[in-house]
Design a protein around this motif. Structure first.
Motif, PDB file in Angstrom:
ATOM      1  N   ARG A 194       0.815  -1.227   0.000  1.00 25.44           N
ATOM      2  CA  ARG A 194       0.000   0.000   0.000  1.00 25.44           C
ATOM      3  C   ARG A 194       0.848   1.277   0.000  1.00 25.44           C
ATOM      4  O   ARG A 194       0.314   2.377  -0.019  1.00 25.44           O
ATOM      5  CB  ARG A 194      -0.896   0.044   1.249  1.00 25.44           C
ATOM      6  CG  ARG A 194      -2.003  -0.951   1.292  1.00 25.44           C
ATOM      7  CD  ARG A 194      -2.951  -0.683   2.472  1.00 25.44           C
ATOM      8  NE  ARG A 194      -2.285  -0.309   3.706  1.00 25.44           N
ATOM      9  CZ  ARG A 194      -1.915  -1.173   4.667  1.00 25.44           C
ATOM     10  NH1 ARG A 194      -2.124  -2.457   4.520  1.00 25.44           N
ATOM     11  NH2 ARG A 194      -1.314  -0.732   5.752  1.00 25.44           N
ATOM     12  N   GLU A 195       2.177   1.102   0.076  1.00 22.56           N
ATOM     13  CA  GLU A 195       3.099   2.229   0.202  1.00 22.56           C
ATOM     14  C   GLU A 195       2.819   3.026   1.474  1.00 22.56           C
ATOM     15  O   GLU A 195       2.939   4.246   1.508  1.00 22.56           O
ATOM     16  CB  GLU A 195       3.071   3.129  -1.037  1.00 22.56           C
ATOM     17  CG  GLU A 195       3.506   2.428  -2.293  1.00 22.56           C
ATOM     18  CD  GLU A 195       3.643   3.353  -3.478  1.00 22.56           C
ATOM     19  OE1 GLU A 195       3.810   4.580  -3.292  1.00 22.56           O
ATOM     20  OE2 GLU A 195       3.595   2.849  -4.618  1.00 22.56           O
ATOM     21  N   ASP A 196       2.508   2.342   2.540  1.00 24.38           N
ATOM     22  CA  ASP A 196       2.235   2.942   3.845  1.00 24.38           C
ATOM     23  C   ASP A 196       3.555   3.079   4.592  1.00 24.38           C
ATOM     24  O   ASP A 196       3.962   2.204   5.353  1.00 24.38           O
ATOM     25  CB  ASP A 196       1.244   2.057   4.609  1.00 24.38           C
ATOM     26  CG  ASP A 196       0.969   2.522   6.027  1.00 24.38           C
ATOM     27  OD1 ASP A 196       1.594   3.503   6.495  1.00 24.38           O
ATOM     28  OD2 ASP A 196       0.124   1.875   6.678  1.00 24.38           O
ATOM     29  N   ILE A 197       4.242   4.178   4.364  1.00 25.73           N
ATOM     30  CA  ILE A 197       5.585   4.395   4.899  1.00 25.73           C
ATOM     31  C   ILE A 197       5.599   4.404   6.425  1.00 25.73           C
ATOM     32  O   ILE A 197       6.546   3.920   7.041  1.00 25.73           O
ATOM     33  CB  ILE A 197       6.215   5.690   4.322  1.00 25.73           C
ATOM     34  CG1 ILE A 197       7.716   5.759   4.641  1.00 25.73           C
ATOM     35  CG2 ILE A 197       5.510   6.922   4.848  1.00 25.73           C
ATOM     36  CD1 ILE A 197       8.531   4.797   3.852  1.00 25.73           C
ATOM     37  N   THR A 198       4.559   4.905   7.053  1.00 28.23           N
ATOM     38  CA  THR A 198       4.507   4.970   8.515  1.00 28.23           C
ATOM     39  C   THR A 198       4.547   3.566   9.115  1.00 28.23           C
ATOM     40  O   THR A 198       5.347   3.289  10.013  1.00 28.23           O
ATOM     41  CB  THR A 198       3.244   5.721   8.981  1.00 28.23           C
ATOM     42  OG1 THR A 198       3.269   7.029   8.406  1.00 28.23           O
ATOM     43  CG2 THR A 198       3.182   5.822  10.490  1.00 28.23           C
ATOM     44  N   THR A 199       3.706   2.675   8.612  1.00 32.94           N
ATOM     45  CA  THR A 199       3.666   1.310   9.131  1.00 32.94           C
ATOM     46  C   THR A 199       4.948   0.564   8.783  1.00 32.94           C
ATOM     47  O   THR A 199       5.520  -0.137   9.629  1.00 32.94           O
ATOM     48  CB  THR A 199       2.437   0.559   8.599  1.00 32.94           C
ATOM     49  OG1 THR A 199       1.266   1.267   9.018  1.00 32.94           O
ATOM     50  CG2 THR A 199       2.377  -0.869   9.116  1.00 32.94           C
TER      51      THR A 199
ATOM     52  N   SER B  12       7.175  -3.167  -8.798  1.00 30.81           N
ATOM     53  CA  SER B  12       6.207  -3.109  -9.893  1.00 30.81           C
ATOM     54  C   SER B  12       4.783  -3.066  -9.345  1.00 30.81           C
ATOM     55  O   SER B  12       4.520  -3.520  -8.223  1.00 30.81           O
ATOM     56  CB  SER B  12       6.359  -4.332 -10.800  1.00 30.81           C
ATOM     57  OG  SER B  12       5.820  -5.483 -10.171  1.00 30.81           O
ATOM     58  N   PRO B  13       3.848  -2.529 -10.120  1.00 30.78           N
ATOM     59  CA  PRO B  13       2.442  -2.525  -9.693  1.00 30.78           C
ATOM     60  C   PRO B  13       1.918  -3.930  -9.373  1.00 30.78           C
ATOM     61  O   PRO B  13       1.176  -4.104  -8.410  1.00 30.78           O
ATOM     62  CB  PRO B  13       1.709  -1.911 -10.885  1.00 30.78           C
ATOM     63  CG  PRO B  13       2.728  -1.020 -11.527  1.00 30.78           C
ATOM     64  CD  PRO B  13       4.036  -1.773 -11.370  1.00 30.78           C
TER      65      PRO B  13
ATOM     66  N   ALA C 141       0.233  -7.783  -5.194  1.00 26.43           N
ATOM     67  CA  ALA C 141       0.413  -9.093  -4.564  1.00 26.43           C
ATOM     68  C   ALA C 141       0.738  -8.956  -3.082  1.00 26.43           C
ATOM     69  O   ALA C 141       0.259  -9.741  -2.255  1.00 26.43           O
ATOM     70  CB  ALA C 141       1.518  -9.863  -5.281  1.00 26.43           C
ATOM     71  N   LEU C 142       1.540  -7.977  -2.726  1.00 33.70           N
ATOM     72  CA  LEU C 142       1.913  -7.790  -1.330  1.00 33.70           C
ATOM     73  C   LEU C 142       0.730  -7.369  -0.454  1.00 33.70           C
ATOM     74  O   LEU C 142       0.702  -7.678   0.735  1.00 33.70           O
ATOM     75  CB  LEU C 142       3.043  -6.774  -1.205  1.00 33.70           C
ATOM     76  CG  LEU C 142       4.413  -7.273  -1.658  1.00 33.70           C
ATOM     77  CD1 LEU C 142       5.409  -6.121  -1.707  1.00 33.70           C
ATOM     78  CD2 LEU C 142       4.908  -8.394  -0.752  1.00 33.70           C
ATOM     79  N   ARG C 143      -0.236  -6.692  -1.035  1.00 32.51           N
ATOM     80  CA  ARG C 143      -1.401  -6.220  -0.257  1.00 32.51           C
ATOM     81  C   ARG C 143      -2.201  -7.356   0.355  1.00 32.51           C
ATOM     82  O   ARG C 143      -2.900  -7.156   1.346  1.00 32.51           O
ATOM     83  CB  ARG C 143      -2.313  -5.361  -1.134  1.00 32.51           C
ATOM     84  CG  ARG C 143      -1.722  -4.017  -1.463  1.00 32.51           C
ATOM     85  CD  ARG C 143      -2.686  -3.177  -2.296  1.00 32.51           C
ATOM     86  NE  ARG C 143      -1.913  -2.210  -3.037  1.00 32.51           N
ATOM     87  CZ  ARG C 143      -2.011  -1.973  -4.325  1.00 32.51           C
ATOM     88  NH1 ARG C 143      -2.906  -2.614  -5.054  1.00 32.51           N
ATOM     89  NH2 ARG C 143      -1.253  -1.086  -4.908  1.00 32.51           N
TER      90      ARG C 143
END
Length: 176
Positions: free
Chosen positions: A80-85, A117-118, A123-125
């Motif tokens: 999700r590109e959630d840098i905080t987490t 990559s998108p 997939a990571l989500r």
């Protein structure tokens, strides 16, 4: 293009240190108290909706299942590109990498996000971890190899790397 979080977090974030050196005390929080060990049943599967995702500040149980839950939280945050987490869960490993000359997690991981990559992010989500492939090293330390990650895209060791999680101050953190 494949990306390695190893590049951003440093070689120590990509697998066990073969030299036997421990992560420096400055690189990880010091446990304030050790909770008593209790045998807990396996955690039930979580719904894959974002609202079911635990927040970074919630504690995880000091069990293999708790470590897996925390690592899945990290993987989903990377997707999700959630840098905080990401920086909260990987804080000790990121601090070690920063001490080795890499920038702070909040700037180095933004670069990593751009290199994934998108399809890999997607997939990571929803990635999960196969509990049978997780190595319990001690009551407070587990190793999650890359091949334990179950996702719609296969990740190689050079792309994601194995992770060591340690139970510190009431939660699991990526320390190596």
């Amino acid at each position: 293009m494949a990306v390695s979080t190893c590049v951003v977090l440093g070689a120590s974030a990509c697998g066990p240190d073969k030299s036997g050196d421990e992560t420096s005390a400055a690189a990880k929080p010091t446990p304030s108290s050790e909770p008593s060990r209790s045998e807990e049943p396996s955690v039930s599967p979580r719904a894959e909706s974002p609202s079911a995702e635990p927040t970074a500040d919630q504690s995880a149980p000091r069990t293999k299942e708790g470590a897996i839950q925390r690592y899945e939280q990290y993987l989903h945050a990377v997707g999700r590109e959630d840098i905080t987490t990401v920086c909260e869960v990987a804080g000790p490993a990121a601090k070690q990498a920063e001490d080795q000359g890499f920038g702070p997690c909040t700037s180095t991981f933004v670069v990593t996000f751009q290199m994934i990559s998108p399809a890999q992010k997607k997939a990571l989500r929803t990635a999960t971890v196969d509990p049978q492939r997780v190595d319990v090293l001690t009551l407070a330390k587990v190793e999650i190899p890359t091949d334990a990650i179950r996702a719609s895209v296969t990740f190689s060791e050079s792309e994601l790397g194995s992770s060591t999680l340690e139970y510190l101050e009431g939660n699991w953190y990526i320390t190596d």
